[in-house]
Write a protein that holds these residues in place. Structure first.
Motif, PDB file in Angstrom:
ATOM      1  N   LEU A  90       0.822  -1.202   0.000  1.00 40.52           N
ATOM      2  CA  LEU A  90       0.000   0.000   0.000  1.00 40.52           C
ATOM      3  C   LEU A  90       0.858   1.255   0.000  1.00 40.52           C
ATOM      4  N   PRO A  91       0.364   2.357  -0.539  1.00 42.88           N
ATOM      5  CA  PRO A  91       1.080   3.627  -0.421  1.00 42.88           C
ATOM      6  C   PRO A  91       0.941   4.188   0.986  1.00 42.88           C
ATOM      7  N   ASP A  92       1.839   5.109   1.318  1.00 38.48           N
ATOM      8  CA  ASP A  92       1.857   5.699   2.658  1.00 38.48           C
ATOM      9  C   ASP A  92       0.912   6.907   2.705  1.00 38.48           C
ATOM     10  N   ILE A  93      -0.383   6.629   2.703  1.00 37.01           N
ATOM     11  CA  ILE A  93      -1.383   7.701   2.704  1.00 37.01           C
ATOM     12  C   ILE A  93      -2.453   7.450   3.762  1.00 37.01           C
ATOM     13  N   GLY A  94      -2.059   6.806   4.850  1.00 40.29           N
ATOM     14  CA  GLY A  94      -2.986   6.597   5.945  1.00 40.29           C
ATOM     15  C   GLY A  94      -3.963   5.457   5.776  1.00 40.29           C
ATOM     16  N   LEU A  95      -3.626   4.473   4.951  1.00 38.68           N
ATOM     17  CA  LEU A  95      -4.535   3.354   4.711  1.00 38.68           C
ATOM     18  C   LEU A  95      -4.407   2.253   5.759  1.00 38.68           C
ATOM     19  N   THR A  96      -3.257   2.190   6.425  1.00 35.70           N
ATOM     20  CA  THR A  96      -3.094   1.154   7.438  1.00 35.70           C
ATOM     21  C   THR A  96      -3.935   1.481   8.672  1.00 35.70           C
ATOM     22  N   THR A  97      -4.317   0.448   9.400  1.00 37.46           N
ATOM     23  CA  THR A  97      -5.167   0.608  10.576  1.00 37.46           C
ATOM     24  C   THR A  97      -4.349   0.477  11.853  1.00 37.46           C
ATOM     25  N   LEU A  98      -4.922   0.920  12.963  1.00 38.45           N
ATOM     26  CA  LEU A  98      -4.262   0.766  14.256  1.00 38.45           C
ATOM     27  C   LEU A  98      -3.973  -0.710  14.538  1.00 38.45           C
ATOM     28  N   THR A  99      -4.909  -1.577  14.243  1.00 38.74           N
ATOM     29  CA  THR A  99      -4.718  -3.003  14.499  1.00 38.74           C
ATOM     30  C   THR A  99      -3.517  -3.539  13.732  1.00 38.74           C
ATOM     31  N   GLU A 100      -3.396  -3.164  12.457  1.00 37.25           N
ATOM     32  CA  GLU A 100      -2.267  -3.622  11.649  1.00 37.25           C
ATOM     33  C   GLU A 100      -0.945  -3.090  12.181  1.00 37.25           C
ATOM     34  N   VAL A 101      -0.923  -1.805  12.521  1.00 34.99           N
ATOM     35  CA  VAL A 101       0.315  -1.171  12.979  1.00 34.99           C
ATOM     36  C   VAL A 101       0.728  -1.727  14.340  1.00 34.99           C
ATOM     37  N   ALA A 102      -0.219  -1.832  15.273  1.00 35.59           N
ATOM     38  CA  ALA A 102       0.114  -2.348  16.603  1.00 35.59           C
ATOM     39  C   ALA A 102       0.546  -3.814  16.520  1.00 35.59           C
ATOM     40  N   GLY A 103      -0.118  -4.585  15.676  1.00 36.84           N
ATOM     41  CA  GLY A 103       0.233  -5.993  15.540  1.00 36.84           C
ATOM     42  C   GLY A 103       1.628  -6.196  14.994  1.00 36.84           C
ATOM     43  N   ARG A 104       1.954  -5.458  13.944  1.00 39.58           N
ATOM     44  CA  ARG A 104       3.292  -5.595  13.368  1.00 39.58           C
ATOM     45  C   ARG A 104       4.342  -5.013  14.307  1.00 39.58           C
ATOM     46  N   GLY A 105       3.981  -3.915  14.988  1.00 39.24           N
ATOM     47  CA  GLY A 105       4.900  -3.338  15.952  1.00 39.24           C
ATOM     48  C   GLY A 105       5.241  -4.311  17.057  1.00 39.24           C
ATOM     49  N   LYS A 106       4.243  -5.040  17.530  1.00 38.32           N
ATOM     50  CA  LYS A 106       4.473  -6.036  18.580  1.00 38.32           C
ATOM     51  C   LYS A 106       5.404  -7.136  18.092  1.00 38.32           C
ATOM     52  N   GLN A 107       5.183  -7.619  16.874  1.00 42.37           N
ATOM     53  CA  GLN A 107       6.030  -8.677  16.334  1.00 42.37           C
ATOM     54  C   GLN A 107       7.488  -8.251  16.266  1.00 42.37           C
ATOM     55  N   LEU A 166      -0.336   0.668  21.709  1.00 39.61           N
ATOM     56  CA  LEU A 166       1.091   0.573  21.415  1.00 39.61           C
ATOM     57  C   LEU A 166       1.891   0.266  22.680  1.00 39.61           C
ATOM     58  N   GLU A 167       1.451   0.780  23.814  1.00 35.58           N
ATOM     59  CA  GLU A 167       2.055   0.370  25.087  1.00 35.58           C
ATOM     60  C   GLU A 167       1.910  -1.137  25.277  1.00 35.58           C
ATOM     61  N   ASP A 168       0.680  -1.628  25.081  1.00 34.38           N
ATOM     62  CA  ASP A 168       0.419  -3.055  25.259  1.00 34.38           C
ATOM     63  C   ASP A 168       1.222  -3.901  24.278  1.00 34.38           C
ATOM     64  N   ALA A 169       1.549  -3.343  23.126  1.00 34.77           N
ATOM     65  CA  ALA A 169       2.310  -4.075  22.117  1.00 34.77           C
ATOM     66  C   ALA A 169       3.803  -4.113  22.433  1.00 34.77           C
ATOM     67  N   GLY A 170       4.228  -3.400  23.466  1.00 37.29           N
ATOM     68  CA  GLY A 170       5.627  -3.469  23.878  1.00 37.29           C
ATOM     69  C   GLY A 170       6.536  -2.433  23.275  1.00 37.29           C
ATOM     70  N   LEU A 171       5.960  -1.403  22.649  1.00 36.74           N
ATOM     71  CA  LEU A 171       6.781  -0.348  22.061  1.00 36.74           C
ATOM     72  C   LEU A 171       7.345   0.554  23.147  1.00 36.74           C
ATOM     73  N   ALA A 172       8.465   1.217  22.826  1.00 40.90           N
ATOM     74  CA  ALA A 172       9.083   2.141  23.783  1.00 40.90           C
ATOM     75  C   ALA A 172       8.603   3.564  23.584  1.00 40.90           C
ATOM     76  N   GLY A 173       8.015   3.844  22.442  1.00 39.17           N
ATOM     77  CA  GLY A 173       7.527   5.185  22.163  1.00 39.17           C
ATOM     78  C   GLY A 173       6.868   5.238  20.805  1.00 39.17           C
ATOM     79  N   ALA A 174       6.211   6.366  20.543  1.00 35.75           N
ATOM     80  CA  ALA A 174       5.530   6.550  19.258  1.00 35.75           C
ATOM     81  C   ALA A 174       5.517   8.026  18.931  1.00 35.75           C
ATOM     82  N   HIS A 175       5.427   8.327  17.638  1.00 29.71           N
ATOM     83  CA  HIS A 175       5.255   9.739  17.278  1.00 29.71           C
ATOM     84  C   HIS A 175       3.916   9.947  16.572  1.00 29.71           C
ATOM     85  N   ILE A 176       3.307  11.075  16.934  1.00 27.31           N
ATOM     86  CA  ILE A 176       2.026  11.504  16.384  1.00 27.31           C
ATOM     87  C   ILE A 176       2.285  12.778  15.591  1.00 27.31           C
ATOM     88  N   GLU A 177       1.799  12.825  14.363  1.00 27.19           N
ATOM     89  CA  GLU A 177       2.112  13.973  13.509  1.00 27.19           C
ATOM     90  C   GLU A 177       0.940  14.937  13.397  1.00 27.19           C
TER      91      GLU A 177
END
Length: 303
Positions: A60-77, A107-118
């Protein structure tokens, strides 16, 4: 073996302690869990997880099509595969302030150390493309306040990214970026990601405007020159990311390998460019699994 033995809380605490030293921390972009493990093996200080890479991984292009579930899931992995802290790109927070709040907790629950919001409008676009538009200051700061209020671990890094520099040419755009960075810090941002800075002097200008950690984005083919880690450290940057670089290199190599199959019918000429089977087995820690099952690692791999 299996996943990191360092808990997410400890990763965050150790990351905050190291960030407080003022040294420049290098966060190459991981495009999958295995690449995150290699980043750790090579001695880097952290792992970055790019929204553009997550989108591209899905075709997919980087235009906001990904969902929170997809991002958090991959981030956790990715995050669970390394003892290093991982920072993830959370785009605009996936909606209104309440959505931003949920994003941070997921994202906390997924084990990330931080995130950025634009501070881009929806649908957003890649930070180094022309034609970006940003929200007003009130909306941008509401997102950061929501993120700050929602987190439960005070060591989870809330980073605010501003894309406002690219909305105006010359000094005016830089002045807008400085003012927006100050407002985002006042709203509670722990760190600032000033996107699409063009020169070292522009990074220095943001450094002089705010007294929080700053992230420099060294993405290829973008607005910024590709400065070295030392150059960025010298102007006071605290984190540097190479967000898409490893994916670009890997995809470039894959394209060349496919061309070689077409042209030669074999990949014999590419063997010296491949990761050896023995190195792969070491990276995924076959031997560690032998502690639980001796039938798993009862062989040798000749080099």
């Amino acid at each position: 073996m299996l996943y990191s033995k360092t808990t997410p809380a400890d990763k965050r605490r150790l990351f905050r302690e190291r960030l407080a030293t003022g040294e420049l921390l290098r966060f190459p972009g991981a495009f999958n869990p295995l690449s995150a493990r290699m980043i750790e093996q090579k001695g880097f200080e952290g792992v970055y997880i790019s929204g553009a890479v997550l989108a591209a991984d899905l075709g997919l292009p980087d235009i906001g099509l990904t969902t929170l579930t997809e991002v958090a899931g991959r981030g956790k992995q990715i995050a669970r595969m390394t003892d290093l802290p991982a920072i993830i790109d959370a785009d605009t927070g996936f909606g209104e302030p309440m959505n931003v709040a949920r994003t941070i907790q997921e994202l906390e629950d997924a084990g990330l150390a931080g995130a950025h919001i634009e501070d881009q409008i929806n649908p957003k676009r890649c930070g180094h493309l022309d034609g970006k538009a940003v929200v007003d200051e009130a909306t941008a700061t509401k997102r950061i306040r929501a993120a700050r209020d929602a987190r439960r671990d005070e060591n989870f890094l809330i980073m605010a990214r501003t894309d406002i520099r690219a909305t105006a040419d010359g000094p005016h755009g830089l002045d807008l970026a400085k003012d927006r960075a100050k407002a985002l810090v006042d709203a509670g941002a722990d760190a600032i990601f000033p996107e699409a800075m063009r020169t070292l002097e522009e990074f220095e200008a943001i450094r002089s405007a705010v007294d929080v950690p700053l992230l420099a984005n060294m993405t290829e083919f973008g607005k910024s020159e590709l400065f070295t880690a030392k150059q960025l450290a010298d102007v006071g940057m605290n984190i540097v990311i190479w967000p898409v670089s490893m994916l670009r290199i890997s995809m470039g190599a894959t394209g060349r390998a496919l061309d070689t199959i077409i042209e030669q019918g074999t990949l014999t000429s590419k063997l010296d460019e491949m990761q050896h089977r023995a190195d792969l087995y070491e990276l995924v820690d076959y031997e560690g699994y032998n502690h639980f099952d001796t039938s798993v690692f009862n062989f040798e791999v000749a080099r």
